[in-house]
Motif scaffolding. Structure first.
Motif, PDB file in Angstrom:
ATOM      1  N   TYR A 198     129.323  82.031  81.053  1.00 17.66           N
ATOM      2  CA  TYR A 198     130.365  82.954  80.763  1.00 17.66           C
ATOM      3  C   TYR A 198     131.110  83.914  81.657  1.00 17.66           C
ATOM      4  CZ  TYR A 198     132.493  85.631  76.715  1.00 17.66           C
ATOM      5  OH  TYR A 198     133.619  86.205  75.609  1.00 17.66           O
ATOM      6  N   PHE A 199     129.833  84.855  82.096  1.00 14.60           N
ATOM      7  CA  PHE A 199     130.788  85.895  82.434  1.00 14.60           C
ATOM      8  C   PHE A 199     131.118  86.227  84.049  1.00 14.60           C
ATOM      9  CE2 PHE A 199     127.621  87.898  79.724  1.00 14.60           C
ATOM     10  CZ  PHE A 199     128.372  88.747  78.960  1.00 14.60           C
ATOM     11  N   LEU A 200     130.280  84.872  85.028  1.00 14.25           N
ATOM     12  CA  LEU A 200     131.355  84.537  86.286  1.00 14.25           C
ATOM     13  C   LEU A 200     132.990  84.019  85.798  1.00 14.25           C
ATOM     14  CD1 LEU A 200     128.485  82.420  87.794  1.00 14.25           C
ATOM     15  CD2 LEU A 200     129.498  85.135  88.260  1.00 14.25           C
ATOM     16  N   ASP A 201     132.705  83.418  84.358  1.00 14.59           N
ATOM     17  CA  ASP A 201     133.815  82.789  84.209  1.00 14.59           C
ATOM     18  C   ASP A 201     135.559  83.652  83.673  1.00 14.59           C
ATOM     19  OD1 ASP A 201     133.500  79.748  84.483  1.00 14.59           O
ATOM     20  OD2 ASP A 201     133.422  79.525  82.650  1.00 14.59           O
ATOM     21  N   ARG A 202     135.058  84.370  83.140  1.00 14.06           N
ATOM     22  CA  ARG A 202     135.653  86.211  83.549  1.00 14.06           C
ATOM     23  C   ARG A 202     136.134  87.183  84.566  1.00 14.06           C
ATOM     24  NH1 ARG A 202     133.714  83.562  78.915  1.00 14.06           N
ATOM     25  NH2 ARG A 202     135.138  83.447  77.819  1.00 14.06           N
ATOM     26  N   ASP A 203     135.442  86.945  85.730  1.00 13.51           N
ATOM     27  CA  ASP A 203     135.819  87.759  86.865  1.00 13.51           C
ATOM     28  C   ASP A 203     134.662  88.739  87.044  1.00 13.51           C
ATOM     29  OD1 ASP A 203     136.617  88.102  89.408  1.00 13.51           O
ATOM     30  OD2 ASP A 203     137.643  89.393  88.744  1.00 13.51           O
ATOM     31  N   PHE A 204     133.049  88.395  86.446  1.00 13.99           N
ATOM     32  CA  PHE A 204     132.196  89.628  86.183  1.00 13.99           C
ATOM     33  C   PHE A 204     131.500  89.122  87.864  1.00 13.99           C
ATOM     34  CE2 PHE A 204     133.181  90.320  82.227  1.00 13.99           C
ATOM     35  CZ  PHE A 204     131.747  91.512  82.010  1.00 13.99           C
ATOM     36  N   LEU A 205     130.514  90.743  88.611  1.00 14.97           N
ATOM     37  CA  LEU A 205     129.649  90.048  89.802  1.00 14.97           C
ATOM     38  C   LEU A 205     128.613  90.269  89.039  1.00 14.97           C
ATOM     39  CD1 LEU A 205     129.452  90.780  92.734  1.00 14.97           C
ATOM     40  CD2 LEU A 205     129.449  93.155  92.460  1.00 14.97           C
ATOM     41  N   GLU A 206     128.016  89.119  89.306  1.00 10.05           N
ATOM     42  CA  GLU A 206     126.147  89.043  88.610  1.00 10.05           C
ATOM     43  C   GLU A 206     125.301  90.275  90.011  1.00 10.05           C
ATOM     44  OE1 GLU A 206     122.417  86.691  87.542  1.00 10.05           O
ATOM     45  OE2 GLU A 206     124.269  85.686  88.329  1.00 10.05           O
ATOM     46  N   VAL A 207     124.545  91.730  89.642  1.00 13.30           N
ATOM     47  CA  VAL A 207     124.011  92.117  90.387  1.00 13.30           C
ATOM     48  C   VAL A 207     122.355  91.993  90.195  1.00 13.30           C
ATOM     49  CG1 VAL A 207     126.423  94.050  90.683  1.00 13.30           C
ATOM     50  CG2 VAL A 207     124.301  94.197  89.184  1.00 13.30           C
ATOM     51  N   GLU A 208     121.924  93.206  90.896  1.00 12.50           N
ATOM     52  CA  GLU A 208     120.950  93.390  90.667  1.00 12.50           C
ATOM     53  C   GLU A 208     119.972  94.627  90.568  1.00 12.50           C
ATOM     54  OE1 GLU A 208     117.363  89.623  91.557  1.00 12.50           O
ATOM     55  OE2 GLU A 208     118.728  90.163  93.348  1.00 12.50           O
ATOM     56  N   THR A 209     119.467  95.423  90.095  1.00 10.41           N
ATOM     57  CA  THR A 209     119.363  97.337  90.330  1.00 10.41           C
ATOM     58  C   THR A 209     117.822  97.592  90.288  1.00 10.41           C
ATOM     59  OG1 THR A 209     119.527  97.138  87.513  1.00 10.41           O
ATOM     60  CG2 THR A 209     121.707  97.200  88.949  1.00 10.41           C
ATOM     61  N   PRO A 210     117.041  98.251  90.808  1.00  9.99           N
ATOM     62  CA  PRO A 210     115.661  98.563  90.308  1.00  9.99           C
ATOM     63  C   PRO A 210     114.600  98.216  89.587  1.00  9.99           C
ATOM     64  CG  PRO A 210     116.877 100.722  91.878  1.00  9.99           C
ATOM     65  CD  PRO A 210     117.902  99.258  90.983  1.00  9.99           C
ATOM     66  N   MET A 211     113.530  97.528  89.556  1.00  8.37           N
ATOM     67  CA  MET A 211     112.730  97.506  88.194  1.00  8.37           C
ATOM     68  C   MET A 211     112.318  98.549  88.415  1.00  8.37           C
ATOM     69  SD  MET A 211     112.694  94.351  87.286  1.00  8.37           S
ATOM     70  CE  MET A 211     113.156  92.827  87.003  1.00  8.37           C
ATOM     71  N   MET A 212     111.105  99.134  89.770  1.00  8.31           N
ATOM     72  CA  MET A 212     110.904 100.000  89.758  1.00  8.31           C
ATOM     73  C   MET A 212     112.199 101.430  89.943  1.00  8.31           C
ATOM     74  SD  MET A 212     107.553  99.789  92.083  1.00  8.31           S
ATOM     75  CE  MET A 212     108.382  99.088  93.398  1.00  8.31           C
ATOM     76  N   GLN A 213     111.563 102.565  89.364  1.00  6.71           N
ATOM     77  CA  GLN A 213     112.456 104.097  89.009  1.00  6.71           C
ATOM     78  C   GLN A 213     112.057 105.253  88.532  1.00  6.71           C
ATOM     79  OE1 GLN A 213     115.126 103.253  85.452  1.00  6.71           O
ATOM     80  NE2 GLN A 213     115.548 101.323  86.093  1.00  6.71           N
ATOM     81  N   ALA A 214     112.269 106.184  89.994  1.00  5.44           N
ATOM     82  CA  ALA A 214     111.896 107.430  90.103  1.00  5.44           C
ATOM     83  C   ALA A 214     111.885 107.833  88.656  1.00  5.44           C
ATOM     84  CB  ALA A 214     112.705 108.453  91.283  1.00  5.44           C
ATOM     85  N   ILE A 215     112.812 106.970  87.928  1.00  2.00           N
ATOM     86  CA  ILE A 215     113.202 108.760  86.890  1.00  2.00           C
ATOM     87  C   ILE A 215     113.657 107.093  85.289  1.00  2.00           C
ATOM     88  CG2 ILE A 215     114.725 109.719  84.700  1.00  2.00           C
ATOM     89  CD1 ILE A 215     115.548 111.479  87.550  1.00  2.00           C
ATOM     90  N   ALA A 216     112.805 107.196  84.526  1.00  2.00           N
ATOM     91  CA  ALA A 216     112.822 106.251  83.488  1.00  2.00           C
ATOM     92  C   ALA A 216     114.112 106.616  82.533  1.00  2.00           C
ATOM     93  CB  ALA A 216     111.830 106.333  82.580  1.00  2.00           C
ATOM     94  N   GLY A 217     115.187 105.573  82.454  1.00  2.00           N
ATOM     95  CA  GLY A 217     116.302 106.550  81.971  1.00  2.00           C
ATOM     96  C   GLY A 217     117.179 104.578  80.756  1.00  2.00           C
ATOM     97  N   GLY A 218     117.739 104.794  80.019  1.00  2.00           N
ATOM     98  CA  GLY A 218     118.578 103.867  79.961  1.00  2.00           C
ATOM     99  C   GLY A 218     118.563 103.423  78.551  1.00  2.00           C
ATOM    100  N   ALA A 219     117.210 103.557  78.140  1.00  2.00           N
ATOM    101  CA  ALA A 219     116.896 103.335  76.712  1.00  2.00           C
ATOM    102  C   ALA A 219     116.025 104.544  76.078  1.00  2.00           C
ATOM    103  CB  ALA A 219     116.457 101.895  76.811  1.00  2.00           C
ATOM    104  N   ALA A 220     115.283 104.917  74.651  1.00  2.00           N
ATOM    105  CA  ALA A 220     114.609 105.123  74.612  1.00  2.00           C
ATOM    106  C   ALA A 220     113.439 104.554  74.192  1.00  2.00           C
ATOM    107  CB  ALA A 220     114.545 105.656  73.020  1.00  2.00           C
ATOM    108  N   ALA A 221     112.221 104.553  74.895  1.00  2.00           N
ATOM    109  CA  ALA A 221     111.584 103.669  75.315  1.00  2.00           C
ATOM    110  C   ALA A 221     110.058 104.203  75.790  1.00  2.00           C
ATOM    111  CB  ALA A 221     111.500 102.625  76.061  1.00  2.00           C
ATOM    112  N   LYS A 222     108.567 103.957  75.409  1.00  2.00           N
ATOM    113  CA  LYS A 222     107.885 104.505  76.633  1.00  2.00           C
ATOM    114  C   LYS A 222     107.880 103.877  77.431  1.00  2.00           C
ATOM    115  CE  LYS A 222     103.235 106.488  76.592  1.00  2.00           C
ATOM    116  NZ  LYS A 222     101.826 106.052  75.497  1.00  2.00           N
ATOM    117  N   PRO A 223     108.135 104.515  79.144  1.00  2.00           N
ATOM    118  CA  PRO A 223     107.786 103.712  80.353  1.00  2.00           C
ATOM    119  C   PRO A 223     106.304 103.190  80.533  1.00  2.00           C
ATOM    120  CG  PRO A 223     108.303 105.496  80.506  1.00  2.00           C
ATOM    121  CD  PRO A 223     108.405 105.562  78.988  1.00  2.00           C
TER     122      PRO A 223
END
Length: 506
Positions: A198-223
């Protein structure tokens, strides 16, 4: 010695007998040239047994032994391989095939080797197609080899593997014995592929971002926490990829998506696993209203591709993904399902006493948190058909853009199906000063004991200071989507290896 240990010992002795006969019980030199599905596809349409006899093409096929029926000088062996199990309408499956072995075809010495064969073994066979007297497509075997000797017996044939706990702990057995399990995980793969396409057909770029992070962010949750020894620094398993994906929007990739794992150190339930898979995508110059249209289109397209029809049975409800998805504000949802009317849901003077009667302690809650508590109590589990709930309070949405007409709210929605949250999306906050102030508010909440509050991410604020275009972001729980489309009641049914307590402690 227990019965299980006795059976294992017998199989070890059979493996030794094979070695004594010059047969390697773990051979690795048999060349397969035909998978069972391809064999069935090639010959299933030829009903005439005499016509099949005329076929002289020899096929080399291998699979796991699922049934053995030895009858004097002939033996019928049913094998199973990894090809797709598609019902042909007569109860047989494409992924299974019968081998017909006759003493006068393979010789007495080879025929005797069948006495060392057990259910669960792998066998390789060469031969030509045939139909038995009852019309079953089979392989007339000219030669065969034991390829792998199974030392542990499979679950008993008639009862199979029905213990759900054992299915989760020994998924390999579950996959061998239960066609429904194999179908669910093939469906999961189909869902992921449909999302990606679906996304490739709409010219999106598939990427990978870090699994291990120095700062836990992007959502309200206990890491979950870990530690990097060489750098001598604490790290967090990511709770969401959001802040890194938005850095890519800043960098000029205007359409990005990621399908990957997230980790949250929270409770386990039928809809929660500490390790889970999400889709997140970010699309520059879109708004949260447009994301509702995109999200609805995405789910309809996935259902069409993997199910070929829009209705599914799930948790006792018939869900219609083909109908237009409902849309309502959070205040409307509260009022519709028994909560305070109109603006009462955001008014502490109205919401506070109601929550107190319900057993909450509203004294330490902001008006926004009160409103969300009312929604979760009165409305959430009533939203059975697909429903977008928009206008969330800013107090619970530190990364979303404030609503221009009323900054108490943000431009955000969540998608609910079957009373469960499936997706979360919003117009992204791209004002770096507002974002820094909201992070500071989160730090205050964390100091007051909120373990799910965000930490300050100075680098993300710095990225925003370079300018991020107006952007819409959308997150979808893939595990829950597969639960819905497969009709599975538990998230453990759609995760190949769900987290479980150690057996010794269970």
């Amino acid at each position: 010695m227990s019965e299980a240990d006795s059976l294992i010992e017998q199989r070890k002795q059979k493996a030794a007998s094979l070695r004594d006969a010059g047969v390697h019980p773990y051979a690795n030199d048999f060349v397969v040239d035909t998978r069972i599905a391809d064999f069935v596809k090639a010959y299933d349409g030829i009903e005439d047994a005499e016509a099949l006899k005329a076929v002289d093409k020899v096929h080399a096929i291998a699979g796991r032994v699922m049934a053995v029926n030895k009858m004097g000088k002939a033996c019928f062996i049913r094998i199973q391989d990894g090809t797709v199990d598609v019902d042909k309408g007569d109860g047989e499956k494409v992924g299974r095939l019968q081998l017909f072995i006759q003493l006068n075809k393979v010789g007495e010495e080879n025929f005797e080797l069948l006495s060392n064969l057990d259910l669960g073994d792998f066998i390789g066979a060469t031969g030509t197609p045939m139909r038995t007297k009852v019309g079953e497509l089979s392989l007339r075997t000219g030669d065969f080899r034991v390829l792998t000797k199974s030392l542990r017996p499979l679950p008993e044939k008639w009862h199979g593997l029905t213990d759900r706990e054992k299915c989760y702990r020994q998924r390999y057995l579950d996959l061998i014995m239960n066609e429904e399990t194999r179908a669910a995980f093939r469906l999961r793969s189909d869902v992921t592929n449909a999302i990606r396409q679906y996304f490739l057909d709409r010219d999106f770029l598939e990427v990978e971002t870090p699994m291990m992070q120095a700062i836990a962010g992007g959502a309200a949750a206990k890491p979950f926490m870990t530690h990097h020894n060489t750098l001598d620094m604490p790290l967090y398993m990511r709770i969401a990829p959001e802040l890194y994906l938005k850095r890519l929007i800043v960098g000029g990739f205007e359409r990005v998506f990621e399908i990957n794992r997230c980790f949250r150190n929270e409770g386990i339930s039928t809809v929660h696993n500490p390790e889970f898979t999400t889709l997140e995508f970010y699309w520059a110059y879109t708004t949260y209203q447009e994301l509702m249209d995109i999200g609805e289109e995405l789910l309809k397209e996935i259902a069409g591709k993997v199910l070929a029809q829009p209705k599914v049975e799930w948790m006792g409800h018939q869900i219609d993904l083909g109908a237009p998805f409902a849309r309502m504000s959070m205040l409307e949802a509260i009022a519709k399902h028994g909560g305070p009317e109109g603006e009462g849901g955001r008014d502490p003077a109205v919401a506070g006493p109601i929550l107190e009667k319900l057993g909450f302690e509203p004294g330490g809650m902001s008006p926004g948190h009160m409103m969300v508590a009312l929604f979760e109590h009165f409305a959430e589990d009533k939203l059975i058909q697909p429903t977008f709930v928009y206008d969330h309070p800013a107090a619970t949405s530190p990364l979303a853009r404030k609503k221009t007409s009323d900054p108490f709210f943000v431009d955000r929605f969540e998608l609910f199906i079957g009373g469960k949250e499936f997706a979360n999306a919003f117009s992204e906050l791209n004002d770096p000063l507002d974002q820094r102030a909201r992070f500071e508010e989160q730090l205050s909440a964390k100091a007051a004991g909120d373990e799910e509050a965000h930490d300050m991410d100075d680098d993300y604020c710095r990225a925003l200071e370079h300018g991020m275009p107006p952007t819409g972001g959308f997150g979808l729980g893939i595990d829950r989507l597969v639960m819905l489309l497969s009709g599975s009641p538990s998230i453990r049914d759609v995760i190949l290896f769900p987290l479980l307590r150690p057996e010794s402690a269970s």
